[in-house]
Every structure is written in C-alpha cells, then in structure tokens.
Design a protein around this motif. Structure first.
Motif, mmCIF file in Angstrom:
data_model
loop_
_atom_site.group_PDB
_atom_site.id
_atom_site.type_symbol
_atom_site.label_atom_id
_atom_site.label_comp_id
_atom_site.label_asym_id
_atom_site.label_seq_id
_atom_site.Cartn_x
_atom_site.Cartn_y
_atom_site.Cartn_z
ATOM 1 N N ALA A 125 -15.965 -1.710 -22.238
ATOM 2 C CA ALA A 125 -17.054 -2.327 -21.484
ATOM 3 C C ALA A 125 -16.961 -2.078 -19.983
ATOM 4 N N GLY A 126 -15.779 -1.732 -19.483
ATOM 5 C CA GLY A 126 -15.591 -1.629 -18.041
ATOM 6 C C GLY A 126 -15.180 -2.970 -17.471
ATOM 7 N N VAL A 127 -14.388 -2.949 -16.430
ATOM 8 C CA VAL A 127 -13.873 -4.191 -15.876
ATOM 9 C C VAL A 127 -13.431 -3.949 -14.434
ATOM 10 N N GLU A 128 -13.328 -5.014 -13.676
ATOM 11 C CA GLU A 128 -12.776 -4.929 -12.324
ATOM 12 C C GLU A 128 -11.452 -5.668 -12.304
ATOM 13 N N LYS A 129 -10.396 -5.002 -11.846
ATOM 14 C CA LYS A 129 -9.063 -5.572 -11.871
ATOM 15 C C LYS A 129 -8.478 -5.606 -10.466
ATOM 16 N N ARG A 130 -7.712 -6.637 -10.192
ATOM 17 C CA ARG A 130 -6.963 -6.722 -8.943
ATOM 18 C C ARG A 130 -5.528 -6.308 -9.229
ATOM 19 N N ILE A 131 -5.029 -5.363 -8.457
ATOM 20 C CA ILE A 131 -3.673 -4.863 -8.665
ATOM 21 C C ILE A 131 -2.879 -4.987 -7.371
ATOM 22 N N GLU A 132 -1.560 -5.138 -7.525
ATOM 23 C CA GLU A 132 -0.664 -5.261 -6.371
ATOM 24 C C GLU A 132 0.207 -4.015 -6.300
ATOM 25 N N ILE A 133 0.157 -3.339 -5.173
ATOM 26 C CA ILE A 133 0.812 -2.045 -5.021
ATOM 27 C C ILE A 133 1.907 -2.119 -3.962
ATOM 28 N N PRO A 134 3.172 -1.815 -4.328
ATOM 29 C CA PRO A 134 4.191 -1.637 -3.277
ATOM 30 C C PRO A 134 3.992 -0.277 -2.624
ATOM 31 N N THR A 135 3.993 -0.236 -1.297
ATOM 32 C CA THR A 135 3.669 1.015 -0.620
ATOM 33 C C THR A 135 4.261 1.046 0.773
ATOM 34 N N LEU A 136 4.119 2.184 1.416
ATOM 35 C CA LEU A 136 4.414 2.303 2.840
ATOM 36 C C LEU A 136 3.097 2.169 3.588
ATOM 37 N N ALA A 137 2.993 1.156 4.412
ATOM 38 C CA ALA A 137 1.750 0.889 5.133
ATOM 39 C C ALA A 137 1.931 1.208 6.619
ATOM 40 N N GLU A 138 0.826 1.381 7.278
ATOM 41 C CA GLU A 138 0.846 1.644 8.716
ATOM 42 C C GLU A 138 1.432 0.441 9.451
ATOM 43 N N CYS A 139 2.358 0.697 10.356
ATOM 44 C CA CYS A 139 2.974 -0.376 11.132
ATOM 45 C C CYS A 139 1.941 -0.963 12.094
ATOM 46 N N SER A 140 1.678 -2.251 11.940
ATOM 47 C CA SER A 140 0.662 -2.883 12.794
ATOM 48 C C SER A 140 1.165 -3.089 14.220
ATOM 49 N N ALA A 141 2.492 -3.176 14.391
ATOM 50 C CA ALA A 141 3.031 -3.414 15.726
ATOM 51 C C ALA A 141 2.749 -2.243 16.667
ATOM 52 N N CYS A 142 2.753 -1.019 16.117
ATOM 53 C CA CYS A 142 2.525 0.151 16.968
ATOM 54 C C CYS A 142 1.282 0.936 16.557
ATOM 55 N N ALA A 143 0.477 0.322 15.651
ATOM 56 C CA ALA A 143 -0.746 0.969 15.155
ATOM 57 C C ALA A 143 -0.459 2.318 14.515
ATOM 58 N N GLY A 144 0.725 2.440 13.913
ATOM 59 C CA GLY A 144 1.062 3.659 13.207
ATOM 60 C C GLY A 144 1.524 4.798 14.090
ATOM 61 N N THR A 145 1.652 4.560 15.395
ATOM 62 C CA THR A 145 2.061 5.645 16.295
ATOM 63 C C THR A 145 3.567 5.868 16.284
ATOM 64 N N GLY A 146 4.329 4.815 15.910
ATOM 65 C CA GLY A 146 5.782 4.896 15.971
ATOM 66 C C GLY A 146 6.330 4.616 17.355
ATOM 67 N N SER A 147 5.426 4.388 18.323
ATOM 68 C CA SER A 147 5.827 4.187 19.720
ATOM 69 C C SER A 147 5.634 2.735 20.121
ATOM 70 N N GLU A 148 6.655 2.181 20.794
ATOM 71 C CA GLU A 148 6.592 0.786 21.231
ATOM 72 C C GLU A 148 5.393 0.544 22.133
ATOM 73 N N ASP A 149 5.104 1.476 23.038
ATOM 74 C CA ASP A 149 3.957 1.324 23.941
ATOM 75 C C ASP A 149 2.728 2.075 23.450
ATOM 76 N N ARG A 150 2.809 2.590 22.208
ATOM 77 C CA ARG A 150 1.710 3.311 21.570
ATOM 78 C C ARG A 150 1.325 4.584 22.313
ATOM 79 N N LYS A 151 2.286 5.112 23.063
ATOM 80 C CA LYS A 151 2.028 6.349 23.788
ATOM 81 C C LYS A 151 2.862 7.477 23.175
ATOM 82 N N LEU A 152 2.236 8.608 23.020
ATOM 83 C CA LEU A 152 2.902 9.790 22.498
ATOM 84 C C LEU A 152 2.883 10.886 23.547
ATOM 85 N N GLU A 153 3.928 11.662 23.582
ATOM 86 C CA GLU A 153 4.033 12.738 24.558
ATOM 87 C C GLU A 153 4.043 14.082 23.855
ATOM 88 N N PRO A 154 3.544 15.124 24.519
ATOM 89 C CA PRO A 154 3.557 16.461 23.907
ATOM 90 C C PRO A 154 4.985 16.891 23.589
#
Length: 371
Positions: A125-154
């Motif tokens: 019939a089809g259905v909608e399910k809620r699932i819980e996924i363990p994953t690697l998520a973007e770090c909210s502290a640095c917005a995924g940049t990996g930088s404390e000040d969110r600045k990246l250098e060449p």
C-alpha cells in the motif's frame, strides 16, 4: 614480475577501436574501482593495471610506440618514464561519466545504507516511516568549515587551485593536492568542537515515503542525506533498502500473491463457496465438487500493483483438503459408516487415485517376487 599485455588487461583485440577501448576500460573501472571494493588490495592492483593500460592505448602516439616495442617503449632510457598508474586525473573524463567526477577535486561525503523492514501490507500500500540514522553531520559550531573563526586560507602548496602538477619522464601529471585534499583551502585555526574536520558524529531522524508496491531489495535514494563531506564538499546520499517481513498468509512472487486455502473433506467432495482473504478484503471462490488437494484457483487483479508495472498481479489460491480432528462420537460413527461404503469395485470408482496407487504397489511386489 613481468607486466601483462595491455590489450589482454582490457580484454580487447590489438585492432580495437577507440570506442571499444573506452568501453572496455569503463567495464574494468566499474568492476575494480576502490570505492566499490574498499580494502581489497587485489582489486586496487587490478584497477591500477587497467588505468595504466588505457592511458597508453588511448593515446595514438603511445599506442604506436607500444605496438612497436611493447613495454620497453616506456622504460627508462628508451624514451622516458613509464605511465604513472596512480594518477587519477588522466582518467577524469571517464570517471566523470561513471562515478560523477574523478579525482579532480575533494570527494563528497560518504553514502549511507539503511535497511528498513516492512510488513507486506505496508509494502503493497505504501507508507511513510520515520527512521533514525547515525551519521557524520556538519559541525554547527564552525558551519562545516573546520575553522574556529570560519575563515579558510588558500593552500600554500597548490596556491588555491586544489591540484598539483609534476613531471614523470616525458609526461606532466596532475593530481589532487595532498595537503588540502583538493579543496584549495586550509584551516589555520581548527574548530575546538570538530578539531578541524568540519564534521561530528550525530544522529538524525528522517521521514521516508515508501511508494506503493515496493519489494525486497528495492532501494530508495535520499539525495544529500548521507554523511557530511569534508569542509567545502557536498554530503553523500542515503540509500534505504526495503526488506519485507514474512507474512502469515501470503507469499509474494513478483506482482503475484500465493496462499493456501484449507477446506473440509465434505466441502471438497460436495463443492462449496468459501471466503478467501486478499489484501483488500475477502472474496468468494466457488469450489467445484470432487476438488482435490493442490487445485489452484486464480483471482485476477488481487495481487500487487508494483512500482514498476503499475498493473496489479493475481492471487493464486491453492486448495488443501484438511483431515478433521477432535471428532465427536457421532462424527466418528458417521465416518465409519461412510468408509464402509468403499468396498470392492464401488470403492475403486470413488477413489481413482487410491486405486491406481494400490494397483501400482501390487504390480511392484509381483515383479519383486517373480524375479
């Protein structure tokens, strides 16, 4: 150890066309690519061998040299260094088709697989399910940049290009920068939460819509719901694989359903109308008199409407004549009287299969005793 012939590596003849070479290399790459064979050293070696063979045979000048002199054409002192089998960039045009981009830049996040178990009714019939996924998520502290000040250098190694070039004999090679991983940017002040990775271990809850008619092994792709990639790269995808639990009544075979319908001896002998279950409610089937175990009735359109055909399958009902149990004294007496009527030729007429079986047994023993 001596190298194998390049034509043999790709499985083509020596007069193979450019298109045949390309198709052969794609097959080889799909089979042995490290992303498809993680941790398999033999597959990695075969992949490099295929790359080396294609790099030579796909270049007209190199192919002419190889046809004339074999592997010696690329040995030191003969005409330059040999091809470098670990330089992915040479094959970027092909991997752009096969894998959505070669090694020209940083890889995206990893894909995730999730097995979702469903009841047969849910799958149909089809259905909608809620699932819980363990994953690697973007770090909210640095917005995924990996930088404390969110600045990246060449990157100082590749000067922001993400690629480095170097000379290998007569060839100029290019590959992703080993210092920045092809991103072209580096982190000088790593984030204290993710330690510069730009990602953290996390769990997320997703709502997955399962279309009607899915079956065992069907996969649903949720783009961008996989692991977060390294800083500056897109996330991977989530693949939800469907597993349908065993059903107490029905067995699915493609778009069709099968079930067993038990009936009493009297119903089988006299005929009857019985109700049989379907996934949409009960339906009636007419059992003709003298029906035997194993008789199959087909009910059209009561199977599964799959996600591919959109045409419903059928329901196949196999009759099973059930022996009565827990008889009362009256029932036992009636059956004894009924059994007494099966004597001589009259009994053979009413039980043709039993009579044929007994005749076969008698003939068998006659042969055994006479031999």
């Amino acid at each position: 150890m001596s190298k194998r012939d390049y034509y043999e590596v790709l499985g083509v003849s020596r007069n193979a066309s450019d298109e045949e070479l390309k198709k052969a290399y794609r097959r080889c790459a799909m089979k042995y690519h490290p992303d498809r064979n993680p941790g398999d050293a033999s597959a990695e070696a075969a992949f490099k061998e295929c790359k080396e063979a294609y790099e030579v045979l796909s270049d007209p000048a190199k192919r002419r040299a190889y046809d004339a002199h074999g592997h010696a054409a690329f040995e030191q002192g003969f005409g330059g260094g040999g091809p470098a089998p670990d330089m992915d960039d040479i094959f970027g045009d092909i991997f752009g088709t096969i894998f959505g981009g070669g090694s020209r830049g940083p890889r995206r996040g990893a894909d995730i697989g999730y097995v979702l178990e469903l009841d047969l009714e849910e799958a149909v019939a089809g259905v909608e399910k809620r699932i819980e996924i363990p994953t690697l998520a973007e770090c909210s502290a640095c917005a995924g940049t990996g930088s404390e000040d969110r600045k990246l250098e060449p990157c100082l190694t590749c000067h922001g290009r993400g690629q480095v070039r170097f000379q290998r004999g007569i060839f100029t090679m290019q590959q992703a920068c080993p210092d920045c991983g092809g991103r072209g940017q580096t982190v000088r002040n790593p984030c204290r939460v993710c330690h510069g990775a730009g990602r953290i271990e996390d769990e997320k809850i997703l709502s997955v819509k399962i279309p009607a008619g899915v079956d065992n092994g069907d996969r649903i792709r949720l783009a961008g719901e996989g692991e977060a990639g390294p800083p500056g790269t897109p996330p991977g995808d989530l693949y939800v694989e469907v597993r349908v639990r065993e059903h107490p009544i029905f067995r699915r075979d493609g778009d069709d359903l099968h079930c067993e319908v038990p009936i009493r001896i009297s119903q089988a002998a006299l005929g009857a109308v019985v109700n049989v279950p379907t996934l949409g409610g009960e339906v009636e089937i007419r059992i003709p008199a003298e029906t035997q175990t194993g008789k199959v009735f087909r009910i059209r359109g009561k199977g599964v409407r799959s996600v591919r055909s959109r045409v419903p399958g059928d329901l196949y009902c196999r009759i099973v004549v059930e022996t009565p149990v827990n008889l009362t004294a009256e029932q036992r007496e009636l059956l004894e009287k009924f059994e007494a009527t099966f004597t001589g030729e009259e009994g053979r007429r009413h039980s043709p299969r039993s009579a044929t079986f007994l005749d076969g047994v008698k003939a068998f023993w006659d042969r055994m005793t006479s031999s």
